[in-house]
Scaffold this active site. Structure first.
Site, PDB file in Angstrom:
ATOM      1  CG  HIS A 156      46.451  73.907  17.311  1.00  9.96           C
ATOM      2  ND1 HIS A 156      47.126  72.852  17.875  1.00  9.96           N
ATOM      3  CD2 HIS A 156      45.735  73.230  16.304  1.00  9.96           C
ATOM      4  CE1 HIS A 156      46.726  71.727  17.344  1.00  9.96           C
ATOM      5  NE2 HIS A 156      46.031  72.013  16.421  1.00  9.96           N
ATOM      6  CG  HIS A 192      42.327  72.109  12.791  1.00 14.31           C
ATOM      7  ND1 HIS A 192      43.120  71.251  11.977  1.00 14.31           N
ATOM      8  CD2 HIS A 192      42.570  71.888  13.989  1.00 14.31           C
ATOM      9  CE1 HIS A 192      43.876  70.670  12.949  1.00 14.31           C
ATOM     10  NE2 HIS A 192      43.688  71.165  14.119  1.00 14.31           N
ATOM     11  CG  PHE A 193      39.767  78.907  10.523  1.00 16.06           C
ATOM     12  CD1 PHE A 193      39.211  78.435  11.611  1.00 16.06           C
ATOM     13  CD2 PHE A 193      39.930  80.464  10.240  1.00 16.06           C
ATOM     14  CE1 PHE A 193      39.262  79.454  12.582  1.00 16.06           C
ATOM     15  CE2 PHE A 193      39.766  81.228  11.490  1.00 16.06           C
ATOM     16  CZ  PHE A 193      39.445  80.566  12.594  1.00 16.06           C
ATOM     17  NE  ARG A 194      37.712  70.949  10.510  1.00 21.09           N
ATOM     18  CZ  ARG A 194      38.268  70.211  11.124  1.00 21.09           C
ATOM     19  NH1 ARG A 194      39.527  69.895  10.654  1.00 21.09           N
ATOM     20  NH2 ARG A 194      37.856  69.716  12.278  1.00 21.09           N
ATOM     21  CG  ASN A 246      44.362  68.627   9.859  1.00 23.79           C
ATOM     22  OD1 ASN A 246      44.076  69.953   9.798  1.00 23.79           O
ATOM     23  ND2 ASN A 246      43.504  67.987  10.550  1.00 23.79           N
ATOM     24  CG  HIS A 300      46.883  69.081  21.136  1.00 25.11           C
ATOM     25  ND1 HIS A 300      47.693  68.014  20.818  1.00 25.11           N
ATOM     26  CD2 HIS A 300      46.403  69.090  19.745  1.00 25.11           C
ATOM     27  CE1 HIS A 300      47.853  67.703  19.686  1.00 25.11           C
ATOM     28  NE2 HIS A 300      47.018  68.115  18.971  1.00 25.11           N
ATOM     29  CG  ASP A 324      43.118  70.987  18.208  1.00 27.20           C
ATOM     30  OD1 ASP A 324      43.101  71.175  16.924  1.00 27.20           O
ATOM     31  OD2 ASP A 324      43.450  69.871  18.745  1.00 27.20           O
ATOM     32  CG  HIS A 382      34.567  67.375  13.301  1.00 26.04           C
ATOM     33  ND1 HIS A 382      35.008  67.013  12.038  1.00 26.04           N
ATOM     34  CD2 HIS A 382      35.542  67.467  14.037  1.00 26.04           C
ATOM     35  CE1 HIS A 382      36.310  66.815  12.430  1.00 26.04           C
ATOM     36  NE2 HIS A 382      36.714  67.054  13.593  1.00 26.04           N
TER      37      HIS A 382
END
Ligand code: DOR
Ligand code: ZN
Length: 422
Positions: free
Chosen positions: A56, A58-60, A90, A222, A291, A295
């Site tokens: 899990h 988020h490498f964007r 996402n 999560h 996760d 940012h």
């Protein structure tokens, strides 16, 4: 490339053994002649574990490469002993069509230092789900979070679960009840109070009940509350799995003073944290996943910041430190960060240190102490919620597909993009 780890303690979920390990090309092999092009690594006193599989992150990319790029994210991963990441959908555009999935494959191809897979987004896109191929799982956001992938229609959940049951694909749920979140947002201002454990309990219980009816594979992302632990424990079977994240293990809600520790689901009370540790030990929890949700400092430092914290590069050292503190065994880590994520997401040939398996490995020094600091951070966001922590137990070598990509806490000098789409 041929490697020999001499006299190393191999750790798998079922035990440990001091032995030599031979790597030839991509694979762990039984033995070979020690010719000239063999690199011999003295593993005396060190531990060889399956490379961490972080299911899990988020490498964007595409859409938010100012927060992370595939290069920076996968560098951070291998520095932390992670050999495979499974990335969330996402993005912008969200990965909810085969076209967007293919676009993401094209975008990342040849740019990854670790192996990777792409979860697919499940919303009202039933036709796309029917034709889906090549994703480890389908992610469903039962409550709104970063991105616009929310599905709050039980009839849509049922349809997604049915399609995934037919395709034998796990459904991953972000389990927070959206109605309750919206109601509480009118009454409360503190993030951890708006998204209370009851939000998580309602959604997890609905997902588990639906899984009982449909019979599909379900993975709770999560998991953060003791009530969720109890639901999963009571309904446990090989098709119901769950993960916990380091931030829910190492912080409580009281420590959230500003936007930097804001994430969804949020930090919880000490009794929830204790329940998660207990559930990792007794097998209720299948995996540790980060996760990893970077940012920038600028984004996090203002009022109303986005939710999410980075984590991919420090999950293993945090857990090794916990092993040194006597909270878990290395065998538990081999299960939670290796064999179980491999089993749940169908990563065959990985997640276990054994002859015939792919050489995705991490060599660990349990006596090495270091402080997490900004200058260790490889993630493009440039910060970590764990800055300042003294951790004992660090990865000292990461091997991806038989290639050394990290050594002595530094990226390998001839670091190459050996990561493959799994
Ligand atoms: O805190 C979170 N951040 N939770 C999510 O579900 C999404 C993630 C993100 O993408 O930033
Ligand atoms: Zn996430």
């Amino acid at each position: 490339m041929k490697l020999i780890f001499k006299n190393v303690t191999v750790v798998n979920s079922d035990g440990r053994e001091v032995r030599d390990v031979f790597v030839d090309g991509e694979k762990i092999v039984a033995i070979f002649d020690e010719g000239e092009d063999v690199r011999v690594i003295d593993g005396t006193g060190q531990f060889l574990l399956p490379g961490v599989i972080d299911a899990h992150v988020h490498f964007r990319e595409p859409g938010a490469s100012h927060k992370e790029t595939w290069e920076t994210g996968s560098k951070a991963a291998v520095l932390g002993g992670v050999t495979t990441v499974l990335d969330m959908p996402n993005n912008n555009p969200a990965i909810t069509t085969m076209e967007h999935l293919q676009g993401k494959r094209d975008l990342v191809k040849g740019r990854s230092y670790c192996n990777y897979g792409f979860h697919f987004g499940g919303s009202g896109n039933f036709a796309a789900l029917e034709e889906l191929e090549g994703s480890p799982a389908v992610k469903v956001y039962m409550g709104a979070s970063t991105g616009d992938l929310l599905v709050d229609e039980p009839t849509a959940w049922e349809k997604i679960f049915e399609i995934c049951e037919r395709k034998n694909l796990p459904v991953i749920v972000h389990a927070e009840n959206d109605d309750r979140i919206r109601e509480r947002a009118k009454e409360f201002t503190v993030h951890t109070e708006i998204r209370d454990c009851e939000c998580a309990r309602i959604a997890t219980s609905a997902a588990v009940a639906l899984r009982e009816k449909i019979g599909n594979k379900l993975h709770i992302a999560h998991m953060s509350c003791k009530e969720e632990v109890e639901i999963v424990r009571a309904n446990k079977n090989e098709n119901l799995s769950c993960e916990v994240c380091p931030h829910h293990l190492f912080f409580t809600a009281d420590e959230m003073k500003d936007g930097f520790l804001k994430m969804n689901p949020p930090l919880r009370a000490q009794e929830d944290v204790d329940a998660l540790w207990e559930a990792m030990k007794d097998g209720t929890v299948n995996c540790i996943a980060t996760d990893h949700a970077p940012h920038t400092v600028e984004e996090k430092g203002v009022a109303g910041p986005p939710s999410g914290v980075p984590g991919v590069e420090f999950s293993l050292p945090l857990m090794l430190d916990a092993v040194n503190a006597g909270r878990l065994e290395l065998e538990d880590l081999a299960r939670l960060m290796g064999s179980e994520p491999a089993r749940i997401f169908g990563l065959s040939g990985r997640g276990v240190v054994r002859e015939g398996m792919v050489a995705d490995l991490v060599l660990v020094d349990m006596d090495l102490s270091r402080v997490v600091s900004k200058d260790l951070v490889q993630s493009k966001c440039g910060w970590s919620p764990y800055e300042g922590r003294h951790l004992k137990g660090w990865p000292v070598m990461t091997i991806v597909n038989g290639e050394v990509v990290m050594e002595g806490g530094e990226l390998a000098e001839d670091l190459t993009k050996v990561g493959k789409l799994l």
